[in-house]
Design a protein around this motif. Sequence first.
Motif, PDB file in Angstrom:
ATOM      1  N   TYR A 222     -59.684 -27.508 -26.332  1.00  0.00           N
ATOM      2  CA  TYR A 222     -59.927 -27.952 -27.708  1.00  0.00           C
ATOM      3  C   TYR A 222     -59.783 -26.800 -28.702  1.00  0.00           C
ATOM      4  CZ  TYR A 222     -62.073 -29.904 -31.811  1.00  0.00           C
ATOM      5  OH  TYR A 222     -62.288 -30.334 -33.081  1.00  0.00           O
ATOM      6  N   GLY A 223     -59.169 -27.085 -29.831  1.00  0.00           N
ATOM      7  CA  GLY A 223     -59.097 -26.119 -30.917  1.00  0.00           C
ATOM      8  C   GLY A 223     -58.056 -25.034 -30.761  1.00  0.00           C
ATOM      9  N   VAL A 224     -57.143 -25.171 -29.797  1.00  0.00           N
ATOM     10  CA  VAL A 224     -56.070 -24.186 -29.650  1.00  0.00           C
ATOM     11  C   VAL A 224     -55.073 -24.401 -30.787  1.00  0.00           C
ATOM     12  CG1 VAL A 224     -54.144 -23.441 -28.197  1.00  0.00           C
ATOM     13  CG2 VAL A 224     -56.355 -23.967 -27.163  1.00  0.00           C
ATOM     14  N   HIS A 225     -54.740 -23.329 -31.475  1.00  0.00           N
ATOM     15  CA  HIS A 225     -53.791 -23.381 -32.591  1.00  0.00           C
ATOM     16  C   HIS A 225     -52.578 -22.529 -32.250  1.00  0.00           C
ATOM     17  CE1 HIS A 225     -57.206 -24.270 -35.678  1.00  0.00           C
ATOM     18  NE2 HIS A 225     -56.943 -25.298 -34.882  1.00  0.00           N
ATOM     19  N   CYS A 226     -51.392 -23.098 -32.428  1.00  0.00           N
ATOM     20  CA  CYS A 226     -50.142 -22.389 -32.159  1.00  0.00           C
ATOM     21  C   CYS A 226     -49.261 -22.437 -33.403  1.00  0.00           C
ATOM     22  CB  CYS A 226     -49.414 -23.015 -30.980  1.00  0.00           C
ATOM     23  SG  CYS A 226     -50.347 -22.935 -29.452  1.00  0.00           S
ATOM     24  N   TYR A 227     -48.886 -21.284 -33.890  1.00  0.00           N
ATOM     25  CA  TYR A 227     -48.024 -21.161 -35.066  1.00  0.00           C
ATOM     26  C   TYR A 227     -46.756 -20.448 -34.641  1.00  0.00           C
ATOM     27  CZ  TYR A 227     -52.526 -22.020 -37.258  1.00  0.00           C
ATOM     28  OH  TYR A 227     -53.746 -22.557 -37.596  1.00  0.00           O
ATOM     29  N   CYS A 228     -45.679 -21.205 -34.471  1.00  0.00           N
ATOM     30  CA  CYS A 228     -44.419 -20.590 -34.033  1.00  0.00           C
ATOM     31  C   CYS A 228     -43.696 -19.885 -35.171  1.00  0.00           C
ATOM     32  CB  CYS A 228     -43.521 -21.638 -33.383  1.00  0.00           C
ATOM     33  SG  CYS A 228     -44.197 -22.221 -31.817  1.00  0.00           S
ATOM     34  N   GLY A 229     -43.948 -20.273 -36.387  1.00  0.00           N
ATOM     35  CA  GLY A 229     -43.444 -19.533 -37.529  1.00  0.00           C
ATOM     36  C   GLY A 229     -42.057 -19.892 -38.003  1.00  0.00           C
ATOM     37  N   GLY A 230     -41.156 -20.284 -37.164  1.00  0.00           N
ATOM     38  CA  GLY A 230     -39.796 -20.589 -37.593  1.00  0.00           C
ATOM     39  C   GLY A 230     -38.842 -19.484 -37.203  1.00  0.00           C
ATOM     40  N   GLY A 231     -37.617 -19.625 -37.614  1.00  0.00           N
ATOM     41  CA  GLY A 231     -36.606 -18.644 -37.228  1.00  0.00           C
ATOM     42  C   GLY A 231     -36.426 -18.647 -35.725  1.00  0.00           C
ATOM     43  N   ASN A 232     -36.391 -17.460 -35.127  1.00  0.00           N
ATOM     44  CA  ASN A 232     -36.228 -17.335 -33.677  1.00  0.00           C
ATOM     45  C   ASN A 232     -37.546 -17.189 -32.930  1.00  0.00           C
ATOM     46  OD1 ASN A 232     -33.487 -17.449 -33.978  1.00  0.00           O
ATOM     47  ND2 ASN A 232     -33.190 -15.242 -33.957  1.00  0.00           N
ATOM     48  N   SER A 233     -38.669 -17.259 -33.619  1.00  0.00           N
ATOM     49  CA  SER A 233     -39.947 -17.014 -32.944  1.00  0.00           C
ATOM     50  C   SER A 233     -40.265 -18.123 -31.955  1.00  0.00           C
ATOM     51  CB  SER A 233     -41.074 -16.865 -33.956  1.00  0.00           C
ATOM     52  OG  SER A 233     -41.311 -18.080 -34.615  1.00  0.00           O
ATOM     53  N   GLN A 234     -40.898 -17.727 -30.852  1.00  0.00           N
ATOM     54  CA  GLN A 234     -41.235 -18.672 -29.796  1.00  0.00           C
ATOM     55  C   GLN A 234     -42.596 -18.318 -29.210  1.00  0.00           C
ATOM     56  OE1 GLN A 234     -38.167 -18.491 -26.853  1.00  0.00           O
ATOM     57  NE2 GLN A 234     -36.753 -19.700 -28.069  1.00  0.00           N
ATOM     58  N   ILE A 235     -43.255 -19.349 -28.710  1.00  0.00           N
ATOM     59  CA  ILE A 235     -44.454 -19.173 -27.901  1.00  0.00           C
ATOM     60  C   ILE A 235     -44.178 -19.914 -26.605  1.00  0.00           C
ATOM     61  CG2 ILE A 235     -46.903 -19.695 -27.644  1.00  0.00           C
ATOM     62  CD1 ILE A 235     -47.127 -19.539 -30.707  1.00  0.00           C
ATOM     63  N   ALA A 236     -44.165 -19.173 -25.502  1.00  0.00           N
ATOM     64  CA  ALA A 236     -43.886 -19.772 -24.192  1.00  0.00           C
ATOM     65  C   ALA A 236     -45.074 -19.505 -23.273  1.00  0.00           C
ATOM     66  CB  ALA A 236     -42.614 -19.192 -23.600  1.00  0.00           C
TER      67      ALA A 236
ATOM     68  N   ASP B  65     -46.486 -21.541 -16.130  1.00  0.00           N
ATOM     69  CA  ASP B  65     -47.094 -22.512 -15.227  1.00  0.00           C
ATOM     70  C   ASP B  65     -48.507 -22.062 -14.846  1.00  0.00           C
ATOM     71  OD1 ASP B  65     -44.661 -23.831 -15.206  1.00  0.00           O
ATOM     72  OD2 ASP B  65     -44.024 -22.987 -13.286  1.00  0.00           O
ATOM     73  N   ASN B  66     -49.390 -23.038 -14.616  1.00  0.00           N
ATOM     74  CA  ASN B  66     -50.734 -22.789 -14.105  1.00  0.00           C
ATOM     75  C   ASN B  66     -51.559 -21.865 -14.997  1.00  0.00           C
ATOM     76  OD1 ASN B  66     -50.160 -24.312 -11.674  1.00  0.00           O
ATOM     77  ND2 ASN B  66     -48.899 -22.566 -11.077  1.00  0.00           N
ATOM     78  N   VAL B  67     -51.444 -22.048 -16.302  1.00  0.00           N
ATOM     79  CA  VAL B  67     -52.190 -21.239 -17.273  1.00  0.00           C
ATOM     80  C   VAL B  67     -53.282 -22.093 -17.897  1.00  0.00           C
ATOM     81  CG1 VAL B  67     -52.023 -19.954 -19.444  1.00  0.00           C
ATOM     82  CG2 VAL B  67     -50.161 -19.831 -17.776  1.00  0.00           C
ATOM     83  N   PHE B  68     -54.497 -21.568 -17.934  1.00  0.00           N
ATOM     84  CA  PHE B  68     -55.609 -22.252 -18.591  1.00  0.00           C
ATOM     85  C   PHE B  68     -55.976 -21.450 -19.828  1.00  0.00           C
ATOM     86  CE2 PHE B  68     -57.658 -24.990 -15.105  1.00  0.00           C
ATOM     87  CZ  PHE B  68     -56.435 -25.231 -14.522  1.00  0.00           C
ATOM     88  N   ILE B  69     -56.001 -22.118 -20.984  1.00  0.00           N
ATOM     89  CA  ILE B  69     -56.335 -21.455 -22.248  1.00  0.00           C
ATOM     90  C   ILE B  69     -57.624 -22.066 -22.769  1.00  0.00           C
ATOM     91  CG2 ILE B  69     -55.599 -21.018 -24.610  1.00  0.00           C
ATOM     92  CD1 ILE B  69     -52.733 -20.974 -23.578  1.00  0.00           C
ATOM     93  N   GLY B  70     -58.591 -21.213 -23.068  1.00  0.00           N
ATOM     94  CA  GLY B  70     -59.917 -21.643 -23.495  1.00  0.00           C
ATOM     95  C   GLY B  70     -59.934 -22.201 -24.904  1.00  0.00           C
ATOM     96  N   PRO B  71     -61.110 -22.647 -25.355  1.00  0.00           N
ATOM     97  CA  PRO B  71     -61.237 -23.250 -26.682  1.00  0.00           C
ATOM     98  C   PRO B  71     -61.089 -22.238 -27.812  1.00  0.00           C
ATOM     99  CG  PRO B  71     -63.376 -23.084 -25.631  1.00  0.00           C
ATOM    100  CD  PRO B  71     -62.363 -22.666 -24.618  1.00  0.00           C
ATOM    101  N   GLU B  72     -60.595 -22.749 -28.944  1.00  0.00           N
ATOM    102  CA  GLU B  72     -60.511 -21.993 -30.197  1.00  0.00           C
ATOM    103  C   GLU B  72     -59.649 -20.736 -30.099  1.00  0.00           C
ATOM    104  OE1 GLU B  72     -61.678 -23.334 -32.943  1.00  0.00           O
ATOM    105  OE2 GLU B  72     -62.659 -24.977 -31.869  1.00  0.00           O
ATOM    106  N   VAL B  73     -58.564 -20.799 -29.354  1.00  0.00           N
ATOM    107  CA  VAL B  73     -57.623 -19.679 -29.238  1.00  0.00           C
ATOM    108  C   VAL B  73     -56.485 -19.904 -30.227  1.00  0.00           C
ATOM    109  CG1 VAL B  73     -55.935 -18.558 -27.709  1.00  0.00           C
ATOM    110  CG2 VAL B  73     -58.178 -19.243 -26.828  1.00  0.00           C
TER     111      VAL B  73
END
Length: 90
Positions: A57-71, A74-82
Amino acid sequence: MNHRLLLSLASKMPMKIGIKIYRALGVKIGYGTEISRGFYIDMCSGFSVGRNSFLNYGVHCYCGGGNSQIAIGDNVFIGPEVSMCGASHE
């Protein structure tokens, strides 16, 4: 319908429906991945998450545009409010 509105709606839907909306908008989501309500993504074309991962819950991802990426692999756990921010100055 507005792209941002669809992303906002997806964050409030049950997980399976939200994932279908994200995929329809071009987000690459691997098999078995779970995304909690309250997940927020902006500029989703540069975002991908592998198989069997979990975004809390509360995970925020801002890729920004252009060539920016967030990848996320596999098998990754991301906690709340990241927050994850990718940026491009092109």
